[in-house]
Design a protein around this motif. Sequence first.
Motif, PDB file in Angstrom:
ATOM      1  N   TYR A 128       0.570  -0.829   0.039  1.00  0.00           N
ATOM      2  CA  TYR A 128      -0.276   0.301  -0.320  1.00  0.00           C
ATOM      3  C   TYR A 128       0.384   1.297  -0.090  1.00  0.00           C
ATOM      4  CZ  TYR A 128      -2.992   3.777   1.947  1.00  0.00           C
ATOM      5  OH  TYR A 128      -3.549   4.307   2.375  1.00  0.00           O
ATOM      6  N   LEU A 129       1.025   2.311  -1.045  1.00  0.00           N
ATOM      7  CA  LEU A 129       1.570   3.206  -0.989  1.00  0.00           C
ATOM      8  C   LEU A 129       0.784   4.391  -0.710  1.00  0.00           C
ATOM      9  CD1 LEU A 129       3.481   3.433  -3.991  1.00  0.00           C
ATOM     10  CD2 LEU A 129       4.399   2.663  -1.793  1.00  0.00           C
ATOM     11  N   ASP A 130       0.635   4.478   0.419  1.00  0.00           N
ATOM     12  CA  ASP A 130       0.207   6.364   0.698  1.00  0.00           C
ATOM     13  C   ASP A 130       0.688   7.797   0.847  1.00  0.00           C
ATOM     14  OD1 ASP A 130      -1.266   8.284   2.385  1.00  0.00           O
ATOM     15  OD2 ASP A 130      -0.590   7.944   4.828  1.00  0.00           O
ATOM     16  N   VAL A 131      -0.176   8.769  -0.582  1.00  0.00           N
ATOM     17  CA  VAL A 131       1.130   9.403  -1.361  1.00  0.00           C
ATOM     18  C   VAL A 131       1.175  10.605  -0.770  1.00  0.00           C
ATOM     19  CG1 VAL A 131       0.796  11.292  -3.997  1.00  0.00           C
ATOM     20  CG2 VAL A 131       0.531   8.552  -3.723  1.00  0.00           C
ATOM     21  N   THR A 132      -0.337  10.479  -0.130  1.00  0.00           N
ATOM     22  CA  THR A 132      -0.283  11.950   0.805  1.00  0.00           C
ATOM     23  C   THR A 132       1.302  11.990   1.806  1.00  0.00           C
ATOM     24  OG1 THR A 132      -2.138  11.683   0.955  1.00  0.00           O
ATOM     25  CG2 THR A 132      -1.584  13.438   2.420  1.00  0.00           C
ATOM     26  N   LYS A 133       0.670  10.984   2.308  1.00  0.00           N
ATOM     27  CA  LYS A 133       2.779  10.861   3.431  1.00  0.00           C
ATOM     28  C   LYS A 133       3.995  10.843   2.959  1.00  0.00           C
ATOM     29  CE  LYS A 133       4.665   6.436   6.224  1.00  0.00           C
ATOM     30  NZ  LYS A 133       3.794   5.715   7.059  1.00  0.00           N
ATOM     31  N   LEU A 134       3.914   9.851   0.998  1.00  0.00           N
ATOM     32  CA  LEU A 134       5.375  10.183   0.213  1.00  0.00           C
ATOM     33  C   LEU A 134       5.113  11.756   0.028  1.00  0.00           C
ATOM     34  CD1 LEU A 134       4.474   7.190  -2.067  1.00  0.00           C
ATOM     35  CD2 LEU A 134       6.489   7.598  -0.219  1.00  0.00           C
ATOM     36  N   ILE A 135       4.432  12.387  -0.086  1.00  0.00           N
ATOM     37  CA  ILE A 135       4.336  13.746  -0.449  1.00  0.00           C
ATOM     38  C   ILE A 135       4.633  14.683   0.379  1.00  0.00           C
ATOM     39  CG2 ILE A 135       2.908  16.280  -1.004  1.00  0.00           C
ATOM     40  CD1 ILE A 135       0.941  14.348  -2.316  1.00  0.00           C
ATOM     41  N   LYS A 136       4.439  14.992   1.481  1.00  0.00           N
ATOM     42  CA  LYS A 136       5.065  15.172   2.938  1.00  0.00           C
ATOM     43  C   LYS A 136       6.602  14.942   3.429  1.00  0.00           C
ATOM     44  CE  LYS A 136       0.796  16.218   5.587  1.00  0.00           C
ATOM     45  NZ  LYS A 136      -0.013  15.904   5.797  1.00  0.00           N
ATOM     46  N   GLU A 137       6.615  13.795   3.293  1.00  0.00           N
ATOM     47  CA  GLU A 137       8.143  13.143   3.620  1.00  0.00           C
ATOM     48  C   GLU A 137       9.427  13.373   2.964  1.00  0.00           C
ATOM     49  OE1 GLU A 137       6.806   8.866   5.913  1.00  0.00           O
ATOM     50  OE2 GLU A 137       7.388   8.927   4.404  1.00  0.00           O
ATOM     51  N   ASN A 138       9.131  13.618   1.321  1.00  0.00           N
ATOM     52  CA  ASN A 138       9.645  13.871  -0.096  1.00  0.00           C
ATOM     53  C   ASN A 138       9.595  15.213  -0.870  1.00  0.00           C
ATOM     54  OD1 ASN A 138      10.982  11.022  -0.447  1.00  0.00           O
ATOM     55  ND2 ASN A 138       8.308  10.652   0.623  1.00  0.00           N
ATOM     56  N   LEU A 197       7.402  16.813  -2.182  1.00  0.00           N
ATOM     57  CA  LEU A 197       7.126  17.051  -3.692  1.00  0.00           C
ATOM     58  C   LEU A 197       5.467  17.865  -3.605  1.00  0.00           C
ATOM     59  CD1 LEU A 197       6.504  13.308  -3.774  1.00  0.00           C
ATOM     60  CD2 LEU A 197       8.255  14.542  -4.633  1.00  0.00           C
ATOM     61  N   SER A 198       5.734  19.206  -2.683  1.00  0.00           N
ATOM     62  CA  SER A 198       3.781  20.019  -2.744  1.00  0.00           C
ATOM     63  C   SER A 198       5.202  20.632  -3.039  1.00  0.00           C
ATOM     64  CB  SER A 198       3.462  19.945  -1.892  1.00  0.00           C
ATOM     65  OG  SER A 198       4.307  20.343  -0.727  1.00  0.00           O
ATOM     66  N   ASN A 199       4.724  21.744  -3.792  1.00  0.00           N
ATOM     67  CA  ASN A 199       4.929  23.401  -4.182  1.00  0.00           C
ATOM     68  C   ASN A 199       5.071  24.601  -3.434  1.00  0.00           C
ATOM     69  OD1 ASN A 199       6.340  22.568  -6.604  1.00  0.00           O
ATOM     70  ND2 ASN A 199       5.091  23.018  -7.808  1.00  0.00           N
ATOM     71  N   ASP A 200       3.315  23.760  -3.025  1.00  0.00           N
ATOM     72  CA  ASP A 200       3.526  25.100  -1.701  1.00  0.00           C
ATOM     73  C   ASP A 200       2.486  24.872  -0.980  1.00  0.00           C
ATOM     74  OD1 ASP A 200       3.058  27.714  -0.622  1.00  0.00           O
ATOM     75  OD2 ASP A 200       3.256  28.703  -2.366  1.00  0.00           O
ATOM     76  N   TYR A 201       2.108  25.119  -0.204  1.00  0.00           N
ATOM     77  CA  TYR A 201       0.620  25.183   0.598  1.00  0.00           C
ATOM     78  C   TYR A 201      -0.277  25.616   0.478  1.00  0.00           C
ATOM     79  CZ  TYR A 201      -1.356  23.682   4.929  1.00  0.00           C
ATOM     80  OH  TYR A 201      -2.700  23.116   5.715  1.00  0.00           O
ATOM     81  N   ASP A 202      -1.796  25.943   0.410  1.00  0.00           N
ATOM     82  CA  ASP A 202      -2.740  26.367   0.614  1.00  0.00           C
ATOM     83  C   ASP A 202      -3.141  26.957   1.827  1.00  0.00           C
ATOM     84  OD1 ASP A 202      -5.139  27.225   0.328  1.00  0.00           O
ATOM     85  OD2 ASP A 202      -5.571  26.551  -2.005  1.00  0.00           O
ATOM     86  N   LYS A 203      -3.075  28.033   2.522  1.00  0.00           N
ATOM     87  CA  LYS A 203      -3.548  27.672   3.849  1.00  0.00           C
ATOM     88  C   LYS A 203      -4.969  27.923   3.702  1.00  0.00           C
ATOM     89  CE  LYS A 203       0.710  30.182   5.607  1.00  0.00           C
ATOM     90  NZ  LYS A 203       1.067  31.725   5.231  1.00  0.00           N
ATOM     91  N   LYS A 204      -5.520  28.720   2.723  1.00  0.00           N
ATOM     92  CA  LYS A 204      -7.274  29.180   2.593  1.00  0.00           C
ATOM     93  C   LYS A 204      -7.448  27.786   2.685  1.00  0.00           C
ATOM     94  CE  LYS A 204     -10.775  30.995   0.064  1.00  0.00           C
ATOM     95  NZ  LYS A 204     -10.657  30.988  -1.136  1.00  0.00           N
ATOM     96  N   ASN A 205      -7.283  26.931   2.205  1.00  0.00           N
ATOM     97  CA  ASN A 205      -7.964  24.472   1.850  1.00  0.00           C
ATOM     98  C   ASN A 205      -7.454  24.399   3.057  1.00  0.00           C
ATOM     99  OD1 ASN A 205     -10.571  25.888   0.213  1.00  0.00           O
ATOM    100  ND2 ASN A 205      -8.734  26.082  -1.549  1.00  0.00           N
ATOM    101  N   LYS A 206      -6.345  25.072   3.318  1.00  0.00           N
ATOM    102  CA  LYS A 206      -5.535  23.680   4.321  1.00  0.00           C
ATOM    103  C   LYS A 206      -5.314  22.697   3.628  1.00  0.00           C
ATOM    104  CE  LYS A 206      -7.133  24.920   8.701  1.00  0.00           C
ATOM    105  NZ  LYS A 206      -7.929  24.871   9.246  1.00  0.00           N
ATOM    106  N   CYS A 207      -4.251  22.722   2.611  1.00  0.00           N
ATOM    107  CA  CYS A 207      -4.057  21.200   1.810  1.00  0.00           C
ATOM    108  C   CYS A 207      -2.690  21.745   0.812  1.00  0.00           C
ATOM    109  CB  CYS A 207      -4.408  20.857   0.567  1.00  0.00           C
ATOM    110  SG  CYS A 207      -5.366  21.971  -0.614  1.00  0.00           S
ATOM    111  N   GLU A 208      -1.358  21.073   0.528  1.00  0.00           N
ATOM    112  CA  GLU A 208      -0.446  20.969   0.088  1.00  0.00           C
ATOM    113  C   GLU A 208      -0.922  20.858  -1.619  1.00  0.00           C
ATOM    114  OE1 GLU A 208       1.959  21.211   0.920  1.00  0.00           O
ATOM    115  OE2 GLU A 208       1.064  20.154   3.625  1.00  0.00           O
ATOM    116  N   ILE A 209      -0.705  22.246  -2.560  1.00  0.00           N
ATOM    117  CA  ILE A 209      -0.179  22.207  -3.703  1.00  0.00           C
ATOM    118  C   ILE A 209       1.224  21.452  -4.833  1.00  0.00           C
ATOM    119  CG2 ILE A 209      -0.248  24.115  -5.617  1.00  0.00           C
ATOM    120  CD1 ILE A 209      -1.112  25.640  -3.191  1.00  0.00           C
ATOM    121  N   VAL A 210       0.142  20.340  -4.818  1.00  0.00           N
ATOM    122  CA  VAL A 210       2.174  19.336  -5.061  1.00  0.00           C
ATOM    123  C   VAL A 210       1.948  19.287  -6.989  1.00  0.00           C
ATOM    124  CG1 VAL A 210       1.608  17.015  -5.511  1.00  0.00           C
ATOM    125  CG2 VAL A 210       0.308  17.558  -3.637  1.00  0.00           C
TER     126      VAL A 210
END
Length: 159
Positions: free
Chosen positions: A29-39, A41-54
């Motif tokens: 099982y690959l948890d991509v949300t975790k992989l994005i954080k650990e590596n 892989l996001s360019n920015d963080y969307d503060k308004k929507n509280k999510c990573e911009i990947v």
Amino acid sequence: MKVIVVSGCVGTGKTRLAKKLSKILKFEYLDVTKLIKENKLSNDYDKKNKCEIVDVKKLNKFLIEIIKKSKKNLIIDSHLSHYLPKRYVDLCIVTSCDISVLRERLKKRKYSAQKIKDNLEAEIFDTCVIESKEMKHNLFVLNTTKGYDIKQIVSFINS
Ligand SMILES: Nc1ncnc2c1ncn2[C@@H]1O[C@H](COP(=O)(O)OP(=O)(O)O)[C@@H](O)[C@H]1O
Ligand SMILES: [Mg+2]
């Protein structure tokens, strides 16, 4: 080596399905949300929507490396997983959910009204299904509103 991607709009049931399938099929099982954080892989963080911009290009490159190196069958859980090129994916499952039920699921996550609206709109417009078709994936759409028989899905995958 087989690769199953599980995509679908937020709250439609990707993680629940992907974890169940990985257990039964003995796929990793690959948890991509975790992989994005650990590596990073996001360019920015969307503060308004509280999510990573990947950066999808960067994410694809990263996932393709994992797929190429993997000796195990993989199940990839992400609403971005259907952006992987068809040649790396054996089956693309897109989870869907009726809007009234999805609204309740999203409310439980304590998302802002705007974030709930945006995610409901994405589901109403069938975004992940349409994009998966555009990617020409071998596609299986699963409506999770009333639950499903996991054994039936497993036998479909194995058939
Ligand atoms: N088949 C199902 N039957 C009932 N509830 C479900 C089902 N699939 C998902 N849910 C519920 O919907 C919510 C979102 O599921 P989750 O798998 O986390 O979605 P996603 O990973 O797509 O955001 C969870 O509270 C989960 O318990
Ligand atoms: Mg999830």
